[in-house]
Write a protein that holds these residues in place. Structure first.
Motif: not given
Length: 391
Positions: A247-250, A279-281, A262-267, A204-205
Motif C-alpha cells: 500500500d505504501e508503494c502504491a 529510498e527509491t532507486n 523501481a526498487m523501494i526500501e524500508f526499515k 525491499v519492494c
C-alpha cells in the motif's frame, strides 16, 4: 501472450543486469544487452548473446546510434530497461527529449534526477507525508539530536568523494571529525538517524508502475543480511508478503507520478513497529532474478505495460531464500560475527527453497567467474587478518 514480436534492450550492470537478462529469457523475450565493460557478469551469460559495448560513462551520443540501429534492424521498437543509476538518468533524458524509437517505461528525467539526489528525494517524501527517519540536510549548521547517524552521498557521483556508499558516525566527536575532513564539501551529503533494528528489519519492494502510475507488479522481501553488513546491498533475504508496504508503494508511485520499474526500501523500527522509508532507486532492483523465481517477473511486467497488455501475476511465492553465499560470508566475517553462529544460521536456512544470486544450472558461467574472484578475495582477507597488511 505478448504480441508484436517484443524484445527488450537491457542497459546491464552487475547482478542487476545478469538477473534482467535471465528474467527476459525466462519470459521468452528476445534480448539485446548494452554493457560498459567486457567483464560485466552479463557478458558471461548464455542469454546475453546479442551484446553492444559502450564507453565506461556513456552519454546520449553514445547510446542513440545503437538504439536507432536496433530499431531499424528490428523494424519496430523494443523496451528499454535500466539497471544502474546512470542508465536510469540516460533513459529519463531520452524520455524528456521525446525519443520515440523505443518504449520508455520510465519516470521523467525530473523524477529520476530527484530520486538520484538524496536531499531532493527526502524533501519530496516529507512533503508527500511519507514517514522518514530524522534527516539532516545541512551538516555544517544543523546539530543532530541523537546518534548513531548514517551519512550518505547525495548522488552516486559523490561515492568517490566519500570513498563508500555511506559512513556511520556514533557520536558528536566523530561527526565533528567528518565535518572537518570534508569541509567545503558538506553539501554533497545528508545524514539520517539510524533506525533501531537488525538486518531482518530491512524490507525491499521491487515494483513496476504502469502508464497511469498504478502499481501493476510488486515483489516484497525481507532482508536477512547485507554486504557490507547492516548498511549495504542484499546478500541474504526471504520472500514475505507485506500488505502495509504494498500500500505504501502504491502511494509513493502516485505521489511521484511514476511509471516503470523501481526498487523501494524500508526499515521497521524494532521498538515501535513503524516502517520508515529509506529510498527509491529509479531502476530495476538488484535482486530482480529473485523476483522472477518467486513468480513476479518485473522485466515481463514492463514489457506488458509497453505493449499495452494486461499485467496479471499470481501471488508471489513466499518463504524462498535469496542467497549470495560468498558476499554474505565475507560481510559477516568482516563484521566479526562468530563463525559457528554463522554456520548454524546457514544450516537453518537450508529448510527453505533456495534462489542463488549467481548460480543457475541453465546458465552457470557467471557464477563460476564471480566465485573465483570471491574465493581469491576471501583468501586475501584471511591472510591480512592472520599476517597483517603486508601479506
Amino acid at each position: 501472450m505478448l504480441m508484436n514480436q517484443p524484445y527488450v534492450i537491457i542497459l546491464a550492470n552487475g547482478l542487476n543486469g545478469l538477473g534482467a537478462v535471465r528474467s527476459a529469457a525466462q519470459a521468452g523475450l528476445r534480448t539485446y544487452t548494452l554493457l560498459t565493460s567486457q567483464t560485466d557478469l552479463s557478458a558471461y551469460s548464455r542469454y546475453g548473446q546479442y551484446r553492444f559495448l559502450l564507453p565506461e560513462n556513456p552519454g546520449l551520443h553514445d547510446i542513440k546510434p545503437v538504439l536507432d540501429h536496433l530499431y531499424h534492424n528490428e523494424n519496430g521498437p523494443g523496451v528499454l530497461i535500466a539497471c544502474s543509476d546512470l542508465s536510469a538518468e540516460l533513459l529519463g533524458r531520452l524520455k524528456t527529449e521525446g525519443y520515440s524509437n523505443h518504449h520508455l517505461i520510465v519516470p521523467s528525467s525530473e523524477t529520476t534526477e530527484l530520486l538520484n539526489d538524496k536531499k531532493l528525494e527526502c524533501l519530496s517524501m516529507e512533503e508527500g507525508g511519507i514517514t522518514l527517519p530524522k534527516t539532516y540536510y545541512d551538516l555544517g549548521n544543523n546539530v543532530p539530536e541523537s546518534f548513531p547517524l548514517i551519512i550518505k552521498p547525495r548522488t552516486f557521483r559523490e561515492y568517490s568523494v566519500l570513498g563508500a556508499k555511506n559512513v556511520i558516525v556514533n557520536a558528536r566527536e566523530e561527526l565533528d571529525e567528518f565535518c572537518e575532513r570534508f569541509h567545503g564539501q558538506l553539501d554533497c551529503f545528508i545524514a539520517q538517524e539510524v533506525i533501531e533494528g537488525d538486518d531482518d528489519n530491512l524490507w525491499v519492494c521491487n515494483v513496476t508502475f504502469g502508464l497511469n502510475r498504478e502499481l501493476v507488479a510488486c515483489f516484497v522481501f525481507n532482508r536477512l543480511g547485507t554486504m557490507p553488513s547492516h548498511y549495504g546491498v542484499t546478500s541474504l533475504a526471504i520472500s514475505r508478503q507485506n500488505q502495509v508496504l504494498r500500500d505504501e508503494c502504491a502511494k509513493i508511485g502516485m505521489a511521484l507520478n511514476y511509471s516503470g520499474p523501481a526498487m523501494i526500501e524500508f526499515k521497521k523500527d524494532q521498538n515501535t513497529g513503524i516502517y520508515y522509508y529509506i529510498e527509491t532507486n529509479p531502476r530495476l532492483g538488484m535482486c530482480n532474478w529473485f523476483d522472477t523465481r518467486c513468480g513476479i517477473n518485473n522485466i515481463l511486467a514492463c514489457t506488458q505495460v509497453a505493449y499495452g497488455n494486461t499485467v496479471a501475476f499470481a501471488p508471489q511465492k513466499n518463504n524462498r531464500v535469496y542467497w549470495n553465499f560468498f558476499g554474505d560470508l565475507v560481510a559477516r566475517l568482516e563484521d566479526r560475527e562468530n563463525v559457528c553462529a554463522v554456520l548454524y544460521r546457514y544450516i537453518g536456512l537450508l529448510r527453505y527453497r533456495q534462489v542463488a544470486a549467481l548460480f543457475y544450472w541453465k546458465d552457470p558461467h557467471p557464477a563460476f567467474v564471480y566465485s573465483r574472484a570471491s574465493v581469491k578475495d576471501i583468501f586475501t582477507r584471511v591472510k591480512r587478518r592472520l599476517f597483517g597488511k603486508s601479506a
